[in-house]
Motif scaffolding. Structure first.
Motif, short mmCIF file in Angstrom:
data_model
loop_
_atom_site.label_atom_id
_atom_site.label_comp_id
_atom_site.label_asym_id
_atom_site.label_seq_id
_atom_site.Cartn_x
_atom_site.Cartn_y
_atom_site.Cartn_z
N ALA A 23 0.65 -1.11 0.39
CA ALA A 23 -0.06 0.48 0.13
C ALA A 23 0.94 1.12 0.02
CB ALA A 23 -0.76 0.10 1.74
N THR A 25 1.07 5.56 0.70
CA THR A 25 0.68 6.19 1.40
C THR A 25 1.91 7.61 1.53
OG1 THR A 25 1.94 5.97 3.72
CG2 THR A 25 0.32 4.93 3.66
N PRO A 56 -5.67 1.54 -7.01
CA PRO A 56 -6.61 1.92 -6.60
C PRO A 56 -7.22 2.51 -5.59
CG PRO A 56 -5.66 -0.07 -5.25
CD PRO A 56 -4.66 0.78 -6.49
N GLN A 57 -6.27 3.02 -4.03
CA GLN A 57 -5.98 4.32 -3.14
C GLN A 57 -5.54 4.00 -2.87
OE1 GLN A 57 -8.28 2.99 0.96
NE2 GLN A 57 -10.22 4.61 -0.89
N VAL A 58 -4.70 5.76 -1.94
CA VAL A 58 -3.56 5.70 -1.54
C VAL A 58 -4.03 6.71 -0.12
CG1 VAL A 58 -2.24 5.73 -2.96
CG2 VAL A 58 -2.87 7.81 -2.66
N HIS A 83 -9.24 9.15 -2.44
CA HIS A 83 -7.78 8.56 -1.86
C HIS A 83 -8.35 8.75 -0.30
CE1 HIS A 83 -5.98 7.82 -4.72
NE2 HIS A 83 -6.40 9.04 -5.48
N ASN A 119 -13.37 11.72 2.78
CA ASN A 119 -13.13 10.21 3.29
C ASN A 119 -12.12 9.88 3.83
OD1 ASN A 119 -13.26 7.53 1.56
ND2 ASN A 119 -11.73 7.64 0.17
N THR A 242 -4.74 -1.46 -0.98
CA THR A 242 -5.66 0.42 -0.55
C THR A 242 -5.22 -0.03 0.97
OG1 THR A 242 -7.27 -1.23 0.74
CG2 THR A 242 -7.59 -0.11 -1.86
N GLU A 244 -6.40 -0.30 3.59
CA GLU A 244 -7.41 -0.89 4.53
C GLU A 244 -7.04 -1.92 4.29
OE1 GLU A 244 -12.30 -1.67 5.23
OE2 GLU A 244 -11.37 -0.92 3.35
N ARG A 245 -6.60 -2.89 3.30
CA ARG A 245 -6.16 -4.11 3.52
C ARG A 245 -4.63 -4.12 3.81
NH1 ARG A 245 -7.11 -8.74 1.29
NH2 ARG A 245 -4.98 -10.52 0.26
#
Length: 307
Positions: A23, A25, A56-58, A83, A119, A242, A244-245
């Motif tokens: 992931a 960040t 997908p998401q940071v 994000h 978010n 992500t 979260e994962r």
């Protein structure tokens, strides 16, 4: 026939199951922009690169003291792009030099101010990764996080990308005109060296590659070269996941009993607890080392001619 199909399915699935996960960040957002990009330009470029390279998401770990009009708009742009906005304290204080009460106040002020973003998630990243230089401070902040529903947003993959940024901006300011192709190669190579180092450390002490969390900073070089880094990670078999994962990995529950005034990250904590005393910080986490490599690999000059 069915057995053959099952074997084929397993063979096709094997590369995915063996893929290492990471992931991404970014700390210090909305970080000051007074160099190559303006703040809005940086945000636009970074969002576009992440989308183009199918990240997908940071998560953007943010300092609420920077929420002037432009800073708010920048975080809104990141949030609206899907994000995560998370807590990096109000003023980026060094916990080693700050009392517990003052530190908790800054944490809660950031919680209040950052809650405006759609978010926003209750993840806390300690500035400088410093979680307390005595037991009372460490345990006091752990209790504050728990009380207010927060998780410790640890990192597993450390680096000095912030110093690479300072070298890049200094070169621009001095009109040394760094070659952007070489700059991108340098950025990717240095980061991959540290990523692979910490992953190997994890495999040594855990017997596996955990779901990793990469520490980067919201900077111009991040916007310029994050796509190159993502491409190289994927080329080497990494899967981008992500935050979260990533924080669902079992090491999220790990808490060292040691007091570490200078924290090397979660993998470094685990390695230290298992007896490793040296090499908790990779060789690229050294300013002089990076300066020498930047001059030779990016500027392709003799250091003596630049002094």
């Amino acid at each position: 026939m069915k057995s053959c199909l099952m074997v084929l399915v397993l063979l096709l699935a094997a590369p995915l199951s063996l893929a290492k996960e990471i992931a991404i960040t970014f700390d210090d957002s909305p970080r000051k922009a007074a160099g190559y990009f303006s703040g809005p330009e940086r945000a636009q470029k970074l969002i576009a690169e992440l989308k183009q390279h199918k990240v997908p998401q940071v998560a953007f770990f943010s300092n609420s003291s920077k929420l002037d009009e432009e800073g708010v708009k920048r975080l809104q742009a990141y949030s609206r792009a899907g994000h995560v906005i998370a807590n990096h304290s109000h003023d980026h204080a060094d916990f080693n030099r700050t009392g517990l009460e003052q530190y908790v106040e800054a944490f809660l002020l950031a919680d209040e101010k950052l809650g405006q973003f759609e978010n926003f998630k209750k993840l806390y990243r300690f500035p400088y990764l410093r979680e307390g230089n005595d037991k009372a401070k460490r345990d006091g902040m752990r209790a504050a996080l728990k009380k207010h529903g927060y998780s410790n947003a640890y990192i597993t993959l450390n680096n000095y990308d912030w110093h690479i940024e300072s070298l890049f901006q200094a070169a621009i300011d001095k009109k040394l005109a760094p070659d952007f192709e070489r700059m991108g190669q340098f950025y990717v190579q240095v980061l991959m060296e540290s990523i692979e180092y910490y992953d190997q450390m994890a495999q040594t002490h855990l017997g596996r590659s955990p779901r990793h969390v990469l520490l980067l900073h919201e900077m111009d070089i991040s916007a310029l070269f994050i796509g190159d880094l993502v491409d190289e990670l994927k080329r080497k078999g990494w899967r981008i996941i992500t935050p979260e994962r990533a924080y669902q990995d079992e090491i999220a529950q790990y808490q060292t009993e040691r007091v570490l005034p200078f924290n090397p990250g979660r993998i470094g904590e685990i390695a230290r607890d298992k007896g490793q005393k040296k090499g908790l910080w990779h060789s690229t986490l050294d300013e002089n080392y990076l300066e020498q490599r930047f001059i030779s690999e990016v500027l392709q000059a003799d250091m003596k001619t630049l002094l």
